[in-house]
Design a protein around this motif. Structure first.
Motif, PDB file in Angstrom:
ATOM      1  N   TRP A 107      -9.346  -7.347   1.059  1.00  0.00           N
ATOM      2  CA  TRP A 107      -8.674  -7.232  -0.302  1.00  0.00           C
ATOM      3  C   TRP A 107      -9.614  -7.715  -1.333  1.00  0.00           C
ATOM      4  CZ3 TRP A 107      -5.640  -3.826  -2.422  1.00  0.00           C
ATOM      5  CH2 TRP A 107      -5.232  -4.085  -3.704  1.00  0.00           C
ATOM      6  N   ILE A 110     -12.370  -5.273  -1.955  1.00  0.00           N
ATOM      7  CA  ILE A 110     -11.971  -4.073  -2.279  1.00  0.00           C
ATOM      8  C   ILE A 110     -11.626  -4.018  -3.749  1.00  0.00           C
ATOM      9  CG2 ILE A 110      -9.945  -2.280  -2.504  1.00  0.00           C
ATOM     10  CD1 ILE A 110      -9.543  -2.862   0.394  1.00  0.00           C
ATOM     11  N   VAL A 111     -11.216  -5.334  -4.372  1.00  0.00           N
ATOM     12  CA  VAL A 111     -10.837  -5.692  -5.571  1.00  0.00           C
ATOM     13  C   VAL A 111     -12.321  -6.029  -6.505  1.00  0.00           C
ATOM     14  CG1 VAL A 111      -9.874  -7.155  -7.308  1.00  0.00           C
ATOM     15  CG2 VAL A 111      -8.717  -6.546  -5.268  1.00  0.00           C
ATOM     16  N   THR A 117     -14.003  -0.007  -4.158  1.00  0.00           N
ATOM     17  CA  THR A 117     -12.861   0.227  -4.909  1.00  0.00           C
ATOM     18  C   THR A 117     -12.843   1.817  -4.919  1.00  0.00           C
ATOM     19  OG1 THR A 117     -12.883  -1.738  -6.030  1.00  0.00           O
ATOM     20  CG2 THR A 117     -11.448  -0.029  -7.008  1.00  0.00           C
TER      21      THR A 117
END
Length: 204
Positions: A107, A110-111, A117
């Protein structure tokens, strides 16, 4: 010549694409396991599968312009190309999750990393297209809603090109060329739709 090709293509079943689709994936993983992809096979596998995903996205976008420009009819294969594109995107994603980051800080990556993203957004948008690429969904949604949904492939293709552009370091021609090809194909689609609207308006 084109007529002969179209005759041959009409005889070819679309399901043949599903049979042939796993072969490049198996070959890429074989090279990775046998040392044929250098010192970082996970990254190379991930890269190769990403390239295949882009090639297939481009192939799907090119079906209509190829028919318009050259008379070659590949429409019967477009749905299969779309499903196989999702298969390669999924393989690309799983390679990143399992072999590259090994489910660690997923996560956070991804951020924080824009190219991840964008890539994840493209994959999420591809999910409903893959799930509805069947005759049952076509009947339930109806042709108009089904076609409208599957036009999501246009922003998906743009996101794929952007993902590649953000991924590379420094100035490189390869992702730029892919982005230009996708832009040309999308512009061709836009021109074709504009031409259709013009014809409808003139007939009214």
């Amino acid at each position: 010549m084109v007529d002969r090709l179209n005759t041959v293509l009409r005889r070819m079943p679309a399901w043949a694409i599903y049979i042939l689709a796993p072969l490049p994936v198996l070959w890429i993983y074989y090279l990775g396991l046998t040392g044929g992809l250098g010192i970082d096979p996970a990254k190379r596998i991930e890269h190769e599968l990403g390239l295949w995903s882009l090639w297939l996205l481009i192939a799907g976008l090119a079906v209509t312009p190829i028919r318009r420009w050259f008379g070659l009819n590949l429409l019967k294969f477009r749905r299969a190309i779309g499903v196989v594109t999702f298969f390669y995107l999924l393989a690309h994603l799983l390679t990143w999750l399992v072999l590259d980051v090994q489910f660690q800080n997923v996560w956070a990556d991804i951020v924080k990393r824009w190219y991840i993203t964008v890539g994840m957004l493209a994959f999420v948008l591809m999910l409903p297209l893959a799930l509805t690429s069947n005759n049952c969904s076509l009947r339930r949604l109806g042709p108009v809603r089904w076609r409208r949904l599957h036009k999501m492939v246009y922003p998906i293709a743009l996101l794929g090109a952007l993902h590649f552009l953000l991924l590379v370091k420094g100035f490189q021609w390869e992702p730029i060329l892919y982005a230009l090809v996708i832009a040309v194909l999308l512009a061709a689609r836009l021109n074709l739709q504009t031409l259709r609207l013009f014809r409808v308006s003139t007939r009214a």
